[in-house]
Every structure is written in C-alpha cells, then in structure tokens.
Scaffold this motif. Structure first.
Motif, mmCIF file in Angstrom:
data_model
loop_
_atom_site.group_PDB
_atom_site.id
_atom_site.type_symbol
_atom_site.label_atom_id
_atom_site.label_comp_id
_atom_site.label_asym_id
_atom_site.label_seq_id
_atom_site.Cartn_x
_atom_site.Cartn_y
_atom_site.Cartn_z
ATOM 1 N N ILE A 50 -22.876 42.222 -9.050
ATOM 2 C CA ILE A 50 -24.127 41.583 -8.657
ATOM 3 C C ILE A 50 -24.570 42.231 -7.354
ATOM 4 O O ILE A 50 -23.764 42.373 -6.427
ATOM 5 C CB ILE A 50 -23.927 40.076 -8.425
ATOM 6 N N PHE A 51 -25.820 42.616 -7.326
ATOM 7 C CA PHE A 51 -26.386 43.172 -6.101
ATOM 8 C C PHE A 51 -27.540 42.282 -5.666
ATOM 9 O O PHE A 51 -28.409 41.954 -6.463
ATOM 10 C CB PHE A 51 -26.894 44.597 -6.329
ATOM 11 N N ILE A 52 -27.521 41.897 -4.407
ATOM 12 C CA ILE A 52 -28.635 41.149 -3.823
ATOM 13 C C ILE A 52 -29.162 42.004 -2.679
ATOM 14 O O ILE A 52 -28.414 42.333 -1.756
ATOM 15 C CB ILE A 52 -28.188 39.766 -3.331
ATOM 16 N N ASN A 53 -30.424 42.372 -2.803
ATOM 17 C CA ASN A 53 -31.051 43.260 -1.821
ATOM 18 C C ASN A 53 -30.222 44.538 -1.632
ATOM 19 O O ASN A 53 -29.988 44.989 -0.522
ATOM 20 C CB ASN A 53 -31.293 42.536 -0.499
ATOM 21 N N TYR A 54 -29.744 45.063 -2.775
ATOM 22 C CA TYR A 54 -29.044 46.358 -2.849
ATOM 23 C C TYR A 54 -27.650 46.346 -2.218
ATOM 24 O O TYR A 54 -27.075 47.396 -1.997
ATOM 25 C CB TYR A 54 -29.902 47.482 -2.263
ATOM 26 N N LYS A 55 -27.111 45.146 -1.961
ATOM 27 C CA LYS A 55 -25.755 45.031 -1.429
ATOM 28 C C LYS A 55 -24.923 44.228 -2.423
ATOM 29 O O LYS A 55 -25.380 43.197 -2.938
ATOM 30 C CB LYS A 55 -25.756 44.321 -0.076
ATOM 31 N N GLU A 56 -23.683 44.683 -2.674
ATOM 32 C CA GLU A 56 -22.822 43.973 -3.608
ATOM 33 C C GLU A 56 -22.600 42.539 -3.135
ATOM 34 O O GLU A 56 -22.424 42.285 -1.940
ATOM 35 C CB GLU A 56 -21.490 44.707 -3.741
ATOM 36 N N SER A 57 -22.616 41.614 -4.098
ATOM 37 C CA SER A 57 -22.510 40.201 -3.763
ATOM 38 C C SER A 57 -21.691 39.472 -4.829
ATOM 39 O O SER A 57 -21.005 40.101 -5.623
ATOM 40 C CB SER A 57 -23.918 39.603 -3.634
ATOM 41 N N THR A 58 -21.781 38.139 -4.846
ATOM 42 C CA THR A 58 -21.028 37.317 -5.798
ATOM 43 C C THR A 58 -21.958 36.310 -6.473
ATOM 44 O O THR A 58 -23.076 36.067 -6.004
ATOM 45 C CB THR A 58 -19.914 36.528 -5.087
ATOM 46 N N LEU A 59 -21.463 35.688 -7.544
ATOM 47 C CA LEU A 59 -22.248 34.665 -8.234
ATOM 48 C C LEU A 59 -22.503 33.444 -7.361
ATOM 49 O O LEU A 59 -23.473 32.729 -7.550
ATOM 50 C CB LEU A 59 -21.536 34.233 -9.521
ATOM 51 N N ASP A 60 -21.644 33.201 -6.394
ATOM 52 C CA ASP A 60 -21.793 32.031 -5.526
ATOM 53 C C ASP A 60 -22.811 32.230 -4.400
ATOM 54 O O ASP A 60 -23.125 31.281 -3.682
ATOM 55 C CB ASP A 60 -20.445 31.666 -4.897
ATOM 56 N N ALA A 61 -23.320 33.447 -4.253
ATOM 57 C CA ALA A 61 -24.241 33.739 -3.153
ATOM 58 C C ALA A 61 -25.547 32.960 -3.310
ATOM 59 O O ALA A 61 -26.147 32.930 -4.384
ATOM 60 C CB ALA A 61 -24.531 35.233 -3.094
ATOM 61 N N GLU A 62 -25.970 32.338 -2.221
ATOM 62 C CA GLU A 62 -27.241 31.617 -2.210
ATOM 63 C C GLU A 62 -28.381 32.627 -2.122
ATOM 64 O O GLU A 62 -28.319 33.587 -1.360
ATOM 65 C CB GLU A 62 -27.290 30.664 -1.024
ATOM 66 N N LEU A 63 -29.409 32.379 -2.916
ATOM 67 C CA LEU A 63 -30.571 33.266 -2.938
ATOM 68 C C LEU A 63 -31.640 32.764 -1.987
ATOM 69 O O LEU A 63 -31.694 31.574 -1.659
ATOM 70 C CB LEU A 63 -31.120 33.356 -4.361
ATOM 71 N N HIS A 64 -32.498 33.695 -1.567
ATOM 72 C CA HIS A 64 -33.574 33.374 -0.629
ATOM 73 C C HIS A 64 -34.889 33.967 -1.124
ATOM 74 O O HIS A 64 -34.893 34.919 -1.917
ATOM 75 C CB HIS A 64 -33.238 33.922 0.761
ATOM 76 N N GLU A 65 -35.961 33.429 -0.633
ATOM 77 C CA GLU A 65 -37.304 33.897 -0.987
ATOM 78 C C GLU A 65 -37.393 35.422 -0.887
ATOM 79 O O GLU A 65 -37.001 36.001 0.123
ATOM 80 C CB GLU A 65 -38.339 33.257 -0.059
ATOM 81 N N GLY A 66 -37.889 36.047 -1.958
ATOM 82 C CA GLY A 66 -38.128 37.487 -1.963
ATOM 83 C C GLY A 66 -36.923 38.345 -2.265
ATOM 84 O O GLY A 66 -37.029 39.573 -2.275
ATOM 85 N N ASP A 67 -35.753 37.743 -2.527
ATOM 86 C CA ASP A 67 -34.563 38.542 -2.825
ATOM 87 C C ASP A 67 -34.750 39.370 -4.095
ATOM 88 O O ASP A 67 -35.435 38.955 -5.024
ATOM 89 C CB ASP A 67 -33.333 37.644 -3.016
ATOM 90 N N ASP A 68 -34.125 40.539 -4.095
ATOM 91 C CA ASP A 68 -34.026 41.403 -5.276
ATOM 92 C C ASP A 68 -32.595 41.294 -5.784
ATOM 93 O O ASP A 68 -31.648 41.583 -5.045
ATOM 94 C CB ASP A 68 -34.318 42.857 -4.921
ATOM 95 N N ILE A 69 -32.442 40.894 -7.053
ATOM 96 C CA ILE A 69 -31.115 40.713 -7.636
ATOM 97 C C ILE A 69 -30.965 41.645 -8.825
ATOM 98 O O ILE A 69 -31.901 41.832 -9.602
ATOM 99 C CB ILE A 69 -30.911 39.253 -8.098
ATOM 100 N N ALA A 70 -29.782 42.225 -8.972
ATOM 101 C CA ALA A 70 -29.462 43.037 -10.148
ATOM 102 C C ALA A 70 -28.107 42.589 -10.671
ATOM 103 O O ALA A 70 -27.160 42.411 -9.899
ATOM 104 C CB ALA A 70 -29.431 44.515 -9.800
ATOM 105 N N PHE A 71 -28.050 42.386 -11.989
ATOM 106 C CA PHE A 71 -26.805 42.025 -12.663
ATOM 107 C C PHE A 71 -26.356 43.223 -13.489
ATOM 108 O O PHE A 71 -27.166 43.843 -14.181
ATOM 109 C CB PHE A 71 -27.011 40.835 -13.600
ATOM 110 N N SER A 72 -25.049 43.534 -13.448
ATOM 111 C CA SER A 72 -24.511 44.662 -14.207
ATOM 112 C C SER A 72 -23.223 44.241 -14.911
ATOM 113 O O SER A 72 -22.410 43.512 -14.325
ATOM 114 C CB SER A 72 -24.235 45.835 -13.279
ATOM 115 N N PRO A 73 -23.013 44.742 -16.142
ATOM 116 C CA PRO A 73 -21.778 44.417 -16.849
ATOM 117 C C PRO A 73 -20.613 45.321 -16.461
ATOM 118 O O PRO A 73 -19.490 45.110 -16.931
ATOM 119 C CB PRO A 73 -22.159 44.618 -18.309
ATOM 120 N N TYR A 74 -20.842 46.348 -15.634
ATOM 121 C CA TYR A 74 -19.778 47.301 -15.265
ATOM 122 C C TYR A 74 -19.687 47.431 -13.768
ATOM 123 O O TYR A 74 -20.621 47.330 -13.064
ATOM 124 C CB TYR A 74 -20.043 48.677 -15.863
#
Length: 74
Positions: A50-74
């Motif tokens: 999971i990437f939030i604003n182009y930085k690796e993150s976790t499913l538990d991360a809280e999202l904020h207005e305007g965030d860019d999220i990417a989900f990947s299976p690998y």
C-alpha cells in the motif's frame, strides 16, 4: 474527505479502481486504507503493498483529504 486511488495489476477493476487513472472516492473522516479497500471490494489478504502519497504504508493507516493511495498485490 476526498482521496484518489489506483489499483495495480490483479487488483484492477474497471470503473472502480484501475492502474492508469486515479479514481476519486469520498470517505468519512478517520477512514483507513482498510476502509477504502473494503469499499472497493478488495480482499485485504490480496493486498501486499500500500502506498499513500507515494510512501509505503499499511492498511491501518488513517487517510486524509487529498491523499493518493495505490494498492498492489505484489
């Protein structure tokens, strides 16, 4: 709050979450990446990165207005 999301490779779903153009979604304040995944009918077990604003993150991360999220299976 509004966030933008992309789904990569096997997680891609036409008109829901694709790898080319970010799709915009409205979520309640305090929503997490897991909440967004569930809204998109993505199985958390299939999400490996999971990437939030182009930085690796976790499913538990809280999202904020305007965030860019990417989900990947690998």
């Amino acid at each position: 709050m509004n966030v933008r999301v992309k789904c990569l490779l096997d997680l891609s779903k036409e008109n829901v979450c694709d790898p080319h153009d970010s799709m915009q979604y409205d979520l309640p304040a305090g929503a997490t990446a897991k909440d967004l995944a569930e809204k998109l009918d993505l199985t958390p077990d299939n999400i490996k990165l999971i990437f939030i604003n182009y930085k690796e993150s976790t499913l538990d991360a809280e999202l904020h207005e305007g965030d860019d999220i990417a989900f990947s299976p690998y």
